[in-house]
Design an enzyme around this catalytic site. Structure first.
Site, PDB file in Angstrom:
ATOM      1  N   ASP A 119      17.240  68.789  48.904  1.00  0.00           N
ATOM      2  CA  ASP A 119      18.225  68.150  48.030  1.00  0.00           C
ATOM      3  C   ASP A 119      17.545  68.027  46.668  1.00  0.00           C
ATOM      4  O   ASP A 119      16.686  67.162  46.464  1.00  0.00           O
ATOM      5  CB  ASP A 119      18.596  66.775  48.602  1.00  0.00           C
ATOM      6  CG  ASP A 119      19.740  66.096  47.845  1.00  0.00           C
ATOM      7  OD1 ASP A 119      19.960  66.441  46.667  1.00  0.00           O
ATOM      8  OD2 ASP A 119      20.383  65.206  48.432  1.00  0.00           O
ATOM      9  N   HIS A 158      26.345  58.984  55.822  1.00  0.00           N
ATOM     10  CA  HIS A 158      26.437  58.635  54.402  1.00  0.00           C
ATOM     11  C   HIS A 158      27.828  58.986  53.885  1.00  0.00           C
ATOM     12  O   HIS A 158      28.666  59.512  54.610  1.00  0.00           O
ATOM     13  CB  HIS A 158      25.351  59.353  53.588  1.00  0.00           C
ATOM     14  CG  HIS A 158      25.322  60.841  53.795  1.00  0.00           C
ATOM     15  ND1 HIS A 158      26.275  61.689  53.285  1.00  0.00           N
ATOM     16  CD2 HIS A 158      24.436  61.629  54.473  1.00  0.00           C
ATOM     17  CE1 HIS A 158      25.985  62.928  53.626  1.00  0.00           C
ATOM     18  NE2 HIS A 158      24.884  62.927  54.351  1.00  0.00           N
ATOM     19  N   GLU A 189      29.244  66.540  49.940  1.00  0.00           N
ATOM     20  CA  GLU A 189      28.007  66.710  50.713  1.00  0.00           C
ATOM     21  C   GLU A 189      28.096  66.143  52.121  1.00  0.00           C
ATOM     22  O   GLU A 189      27.403  65.168  52.446  1.00  0.00           O
ATOM     23  CB  GLU A 189      26.845  66.068  49.961  1.00  0.00           C
ATOM     24  CG  GLU A 189      27.120  64.642  49.464  1.00  0.00           C
ATOM     25  CD  GLU A 189      25.948  64.054  48.703  1.00  0.00           C
ATOM     26  OE1 GLU A 189      24.823  64.069  49.242  1.00  0.00           O
ATOM     27  OE2 GLU A 189      26.155  63.581  47.579  1.00  0.00           O
ATOM     28  N   GLU A 196      25.557  70.533  50.029  1.00  0.00           N
ATOM     29  CA  GLU A 196      26.108  69.812  48.880  1.00  0.00           C
ATOM     30  C   GLU A 196      26.355  70.753  47.710  1.00  0.00           C
ATOM     31  O   GLU A 196      25.451  71.467  47.279  1.00  0.00           O
ATOM     32  CB  GLU A 196      25.127  68.710  48.458  1.00  0.00           C
ATOM     33  CG  GLU A 196      25.562  67.923  47.241  1.00  0.00           C
ATOM     34  CD  GLU A 196      24.543  66.855  46.880  1.00  0.00           C
ATOM     35  OE1 GLU A 196      24.936  65.875  46.212  1.00  0.00           O
ATOM     36  OE2 GLU A 196      23.359  66.993  47.261  1.00  0.00           O
ATOM     37  N   HIS A 237      30.015  61.775  45.367  1.00  0.00           N
ATOM     38  CA  HIS A 237      29.944  60.786  44.287  1.00  0.00           C
ATOM     39  C   HIS A 237      30.160  61.499  42.957  1.00  0.00           C
ATOM     40  O   HIS A 237      30.067  62.724  42.851  1.00  0.00           O
ATOM     41  CB  HIS A 237      28.584  60.074  44.298  1.00  0.00           C
ATOM     42  CG  HIS A 237      27.400  61.013  44.300  1.00  0.00           C
ATOM     43  ND1 HIS A 237      26.940  61.645  43.157  1.00  0.00           N
ATOM     44  CD2 HIS A 237      26.602  61.436  45.310  1.00  0.00           C
ATOM     45  CE1 HIS A 237      25.908  62.403  43.466  1.00  0.00           C
ATOM     46  NE2 HIS A 237      25.680  62.307  44.754  1.00  0.00           N
TER      47      HIS A 237
END
Length: 444
Positions: free
Chosen positions: A263, A353, A390, A414, A357
């Site tokens: 990531d 999660h 993601e 993602e 965002h």
């Protein structure tokens, strides 16, 4: 943070749009960040306050933007910054100074920063309201009170202090949420160079190498293409480390027949890319790894296809949960009635999660999600918004409720998505994510 990819006019336009939202007889204050000591007399690499940068493009510490809108509705912008100092510049680098800052950045006026203590009370005397971002820099609040105190001390001479202190964080966040064409151009470039770095990581991956060596390959690629720094601490997580969401130790050796989750994204002109890829260390997915990977990919593709003006994160999350739940039932990882499992969000035991965002000058960028009492994010998407998508599935090595073949697998995929008038644009264009494309690249 190099601002040269954006024009001076872009920043001036932002200041004007913000000023247009201010009521008459107002002052708005935006402080720059200071430098932060890392060890004794050395500092961390400087990162500018993002709200200050958004309105100025000025990338030096110890500065202050003051925006004044007078009683007649006329607005001006004034910068306070460090003075030119040949001795300091020999040791610590060149400074722009107020004279050049005014010319280069389009401010109405500029002064050395020690002038602020004299001039801010003068600005306050003609203002009814003072705006600043309350949570941005807690220490700055005390400085504002000091200036107000100076004004109040002159009450017997007829000086009148502003009656209201107001938080303008929401106004700036709303502006930053919608990207201009110039901003989108930078974010596309940030994604392309970050995609090249993910490709490099895949090519350089090998059993026995260390996670930090792969991180170094990515940092090299970022810098090679103009992204001087990563946008955030890179996550290079092999094997069971992928099940630690914010793993940044990046210290372990890569293991045969394991996955590597990365990531990471570069920062270009202040704007972040935020890309995650998961791939086999040895270049070939095992059957269990491929099964979980494809399920996560299927959910991501289904979600991205649903992005358009008017959609929202709550709807997208429902899509991801349905695809993941159906897949986990098919694999025997979840059991029971599918509709009940979806209603119970049973897959959240493994999808631990959020789905995505906002993205921009910050990796987790500012902007209201319109969260309801059930924590559902209901804000309708509009053109110009940029977000990450993601989904992931995580089965830690000690996850005894699943079959041994799934344990130790952690997968996240993602991409960065722009909402357009017609639907969406996926700007993560050159980072392989299908099993076939990953294995083909790693076989070269």
């Amino acid at each position: 943070m190099n601002h040269t990819l954006l024009s001076v006019e872009e920043f001036a336009s932002r200041r004007q749009r913000f000023a247009d939202q201010l009521p008459n007889a107002s002052v708005a204050l935006f402080p720059a960040n200071g430098e932060i000591t890392r060890s004794n007399d050395t500092e961390y690499p400087f990162c500018q306050n993002k709200n200050f940068y958004y309105l100025t493009g000025f990338n030096e510490p110890e500065a202050l933007l003051v925006m004044v809108k007078d009683a007649s509705g006329n607005s001006t912008s004034t910068l306070f910054c460090r003075e030119k100092d040949p001795l300091q510049e020999v040791w610590h680098g060149r400074r722009t100074g107020p004279e050049q800052a005014q010319k280069q950045y389009g401010f109405d006026a500029a002064y050395i920063n020690i002038e602020a203590d004299k001039r801010l009370p003068e600005f306050f005397e003609s203002a009814d309201r003072v705006y600043f971002c309350f949570a941005d820099q807690p220490a700055f609040e005390q400085q504002v009170f000091n200036w107000l105190t100076q004004v109040k001390a002159g009450a017997k001479q007829g000086k009148k202090a502003p009656a209201q202190l107001l938080d303008c964080s929401a106004q700036i966040a709303e502006m930053r949420l919608f990207k201009s064409s110039a901003e989108l151009g930078i974010m596309r470039k940030a994604n392309v160079l970050s995609g090249l770095a993910h490709q490099r990581a895949m090519k350089q991956s090998a059993v026995g190498k260390f996670e930090y060596q792969i991180e170094a390959e990515m940092l090299h690629e970022f810098t090679l293409h103009g992204a001087r720094y990563p946008a955030y601490g890179s996550i290079v997580a092999g094997a069971d480390n992928a099940n630690i969401l914010h793993y940044t130790d990046n210290q372990d050796a890569l293991i045969d027949n394991s996955l590597l989750l990365i990531d990471a994204g570069g920062e270009l002109a202040g704007y972040a890319a935020d890309i995650t890829r998961t791939f086999p260390v040895n270049g070939k997915f095992t059957d269990p790894q491929a099964t979980i990977y494809q399920l996560v990919l299927d959910s991501q593709l289904a979600v991205i296809e649903a992005i358009k003006p008017g959609a929202n994160f709550a709807q997208l999350t429902d899509i991801a949960i349905r695809v993941l739940t159906e897949g986990l039932v098919e694999l025997g990882i979840l059991t029971g009635d599918i509709e009940q499992l979806i209603e119970d969000k049973a897959c959240k035991d493994y999808f631990i999660h959020g789905l995505g965002h906002w993205l921009g000058l910050d990796v987790h960028d500012v902007g209201d999600y319109h969260i309801d009492e059930n924590r559902r994010q209901l804000r309708a998407f509009e053109p110009g918004m940029v977000m990450t998508i993601e989904p992931g599935l995580y089965f830690p090595a000690d996850c005894l409720e699943v079959e041994p073949k799934w344990r130790g697998i952690g997968v996240r995929i993602e991409d960065n998505i722009v909402v357009t008038e017609q639907g969406y644009e996926n700007i993560t264009v050159n980072s392989p994510k299908t099993i076939a494309d990953i294995e083909a690249l790693m076989a070269k």
